[in-house]
Design a protein around this motif. Structure first.
Motif, PDB file in Angstrom:
ATOM      1  N   GLY A  62      25.979  13.094 -25.117  1.00 30.62           N
ATOM      2  CA  GLY A  62      25.917  11.637 -24.991  1.00 30.62           C
ATOM      3  C   GLY A  62      27.016  11.053 -24.122  1.00 30.62           C
ATOM      4  O   GLY A  62      27.333   9.866 -24.214  1.00 30.62           O
ATOM      5  N   ILE A  63      27.625  11.885 -23.267  1.00 31.06           N
ATOM      6  CA  ILE A  63      28.726  11.417 -22.411  1.00 31.06           C
ATOM      7  C   ILE A  63      28.205  11.214 -20.987  1.00 31.06           C
ATOM      8  O   ILE A  63      27.522  12.087 -20.442  1.00 31.06           O
ATOM      9  CB  ILE A  63      29.876  12.447 -22.408  1.00 31.06           C
ATOM     10  N   ALA A  64      28.522  10.073 -20.387  1.00 33.09           N
ATOM     11  CA  ALA A  64      28.034   9.778 -19.031  1.00 33.09           C
ATOM     12  C   ALA A  64      28.724  10.680 -18.020  1.00 33.09           C
ATOM     13  O   ALA A  64      29.946  10.849 -18.055  1.00 33.09           O
ATOM     14  CB  ALA A  64      28.302   8.313 -18.690  1.00 33.09           C
ATOM     15  N   ALA A  65      27.923  11.261 -17.118  1.00 33.95           N
ATOM     16  CA  ALA A  65      28.476  12.177 -16.115  1.00 33.95           C
ATOM     17  C   ALA A  65      28.022  11.747 -14.733  1.00 33.95           C
ATOM     18  O   ALA A  65      26.825  11.529 -14.507  1.00 33.95           O
ATOM     19  CB  ALA A  65      28.013  13.605 -16.386  1.00 33.95           C
ATOM     20  N   PHE A  66      28.973  11.646 -13.807  1.00 34.31           N
ATOM     21  CA  PHE A  66      28.635  11.406 -12.406  1.00 34.31           C
ATOM     22  C   PHE A  66      28.604  12.763 -11.724  1.00 34.31           C
ATOM     23  O   PHE A  66      29.644  13.393 -11.499  1.00 34.31           O
ATOM     24  CB  PHE A  66      29.659  10.485 -11.742  1.00 34.31           C
ATOM     25  N   GLY A  67      27.407  13.223 -11.407  1.00 33.37           N
ATOM     26  CA  GLY A  67      27.197  14.562 -10.853  1.00 33.37           C
ATOM     27  C   GLY A  67      25.885  15.064 -11.417  1.00 33.37           C
ATOM     28  O   GLY A  67      25.555  14.759 -12.564  1.00 33.37           O
ATOM     29  N   PRO A  68      25.129  15.833 -10.622  1.00 41.17           N
ATOM     30  CA  PRO A  68      23.800  16.255 -11.077  1.00 41.17           C
ATOM     31  C   PRO A  68      23.836  17.321 -12.157  1.00 41.17           C
ATOM     32  O   PRO A  68      24.833  18.035 -12.307  1.00 41.17           O
ATOM     33  CB  PRO A  68      23.178  16.826  -9.796  1.00 41.17           C
ATOM     34  N   ARG A  69      22.730  17.416 -12.871  1.00 42.96           N
ATOM     35  CA  ARG A  69      22.528  18.538 -13.776  1.00 42.96           C
ATOM     36  C   ARG A  69      22.421  19.810 -12.949  1.00 42.96           C
ATOM     37  O   ARG A  69      22.170  19.758 -11.741  1.00 42.96           O
ATOM     38  CB  ARG A  69      21.223  18.344 -14.568  1.00 42.96           C
TER      39      ARG A  69
END
Ligand code: AMP
Ligand code: GLY
Length: 434
Positions: free
Chosen positions: A86-93
């Motif tokens: 549930g943590i926002a990530a800038f960067g693709p899976r």
């Protein structure tokens, strides 16, 4: 907003420095960071390879957004691990990062989406790859399929070069598993440019173009490196070229990935070549370019934190990227022996940084530095990125080299021709500034 930047190179220093200046950002953390990043962020000694420890750190800090700098943790699934908690990530899976972690996959995506690129074929045995090169007869480029820190590409002059590059990757396993599949690609010619664009899964929003200098020596001689310098803006990136890049490359790749169930959030980096038959893709990367970022971000006037947060929230549509009209040139100071020496000689004391950093318009980003007994020392191949802003490329360039003149460490080397041709053209008025 409280953020954590993952990584510890020149690109991450530029990201952390810009984020620390963003009005939306109240606190910047970094893991592992470096001594330069420590001037603008709180650094945490967690390595890039440990996804469990990184997610634990993020959960412990309770930051609002994690910005993932390098490709390796993206390819290893760090964004997935964060998003799952549930943590926002800038960067693709991981599924989107494949655009960079497999050149064969990137070619398939381009083929499905009709994106212009060099003809290429993938091989799993050296014999078949060599047979194909012999059949083609013309100039080729040999590429390790996987991640090789920008060094897995050999631009070949003839058959014997190509044969050696194939054997090096596939039999000598110079790039380990990254070279167990090799791409043989038609060799293109033309000037190159890098376009980096924010993507929220649907909307694509480009930053101004930059140009990178990949070869280790002046006049584009020597082996490929991670990048020896960069500048922005790029006169050949006219509005027409940028429109083409958006319509023929960046929007189609984002759409295609979404169609394949690999919705992409983060930065899409398109390495492009302006060939005689039009714009073609050289490569995609799944993150900010290094050292392009060090020449682009000093020009950015928009709030980087806001753009990143919007990318993770699917709300980029309608947003704008605004940049200063000033130009930026960034020159890499590298260790002697980079990129070929293994091991690289490191651990040398760096001097003169304070004097260089005091020049107005100069910003020094640490790439591979460490501290020992209160002194700053070298700790890797690309040690520093020295960036300078000026009214035009020529002014920025001369300031960057003036700053470099103050800096020294044993074995230090750098290219002396970063942005030289463009600066000359700007001075002679043969290109308009854009
Ligand atoms: P890449 O890591 O794929 O970007 O390749 C590194 C560099 O090799 C590029 O920036 C180009 O200068 C060169 N290169 C890669 N592919 C080609 C190609 N098909 N034709 C000519 N040069 C290439
Ligand atoms: N400058 C090239 C890269 O970031 O891969």
């Amino acid at each position: 907003m409280r953020l954590l930047v993952v990584g510890g190179g020149g690109r991450e220093h530029a990201l952390a420095w810009t984020l620390a200046r963003s009005p939306s950002v109240t606190e910047v953390h970094a893991a592992p960071g470096n001594p330069g990043i420590a001037q603008v962020a709180q650094c945490h000694a967690v390595g890039l390879g440990d996804i469990g420890a990184l997610t634990d750190l993020v959960a412990h800090l309770g930051v609002d957004l994690v910005v993932i700098g390098p490709e390796a943790p993206l390819a290893a699934g760090l964004a997935d691990a964060l998003l799952d908690r549930g943590i926002a990530a800038f960067g693709p899976r991981k599924s989107g990062a494949r655009l960079e972690s497999s050149k064969t996959f990137a070619k398939q995506v381009m083929e499905f989406a009709g994106i212009p690129t060099a003809e290429a074929r993938s091989f799993e045995t050296a014999g078949q790859a060599i047979e194909y090169v012999e059949k083609l007869g013309g100039p080729v480029v040999v590429k390790a399929d996987g991640l090789a820190a920008g060094k897995g590409v050999t631009v070949c002059d003839g058959l014997s070069d190509a044969r050696a590059a194939i054997l090096d990757a596939m039999e000598q396993r110079r790039f380990g598993d990254a070279g167990s599949t090799v791409l043989v690609e038609e060799r293109m010619t033309g000037p190159e440019l890098s376009i980096l664009a924010f993507c929220d899964g649907a909307t694509v929003l480009p930053l101004p173009a930059a140009q990178d200098f990949k070869r280790s020596l002046d006049d584009d001689q020597g082996p490929n490196t991670g990048g020896m310098g960069s500048y922005s803006p790029v006169p050949i990136a006219t509005d027409g070229v940028l429109d083409q890049a958006m319509d023929q490359v960046l929007k189609p790749v984002a759409d295609q990935l979404a169609k394949m169930g690999r919705t992409y959030v983060g930065v899409i980096y398109a390495g492009l070549m302006l060939t005689a038959v039009g714009l073609k893709v050289v490569e995609f990367n799944c993150r900010f370019g290094d050292p392009e970022t060090q020449a682009i971000l000093p020009r950015l006037q928009s709030d980087l934190g806001e753009l990143m947060a919007a990318s993770t929230q699917g709300s980029l549509s309608g947003m704008k990227v605004s940049c200063s009209d000033r130009a930026c040139v960034s020159v890499v100071a590298a260790s002697g022996g980079y990129p070929e020496a293994d091991p690289l000689p490191t651990g040398f004391v760096i001097s003169g940084l304070e004097a260089a950093a005091q020049l107005p318009g100069v910003q020094i980003f640490h790439a591979a530095t460490a501290e020992r007994d209160g002194e700053l020392i070298t700790s890797g191949g690309r040690v520093l990125s020295v960036s300078a802003l000026g009214d035009d490329i020529a002014a920025a360039r001369s300031l960057a080299y003036r700053a470099l003149g103050n800096i020294s460490f044993e074995g230090m080397r750098y290219r002396t021709d970063i942005a030289e041709r463009t600066a000359r053209e700007v001075l002679s008025g043969s290109t308009r500034r854009r």
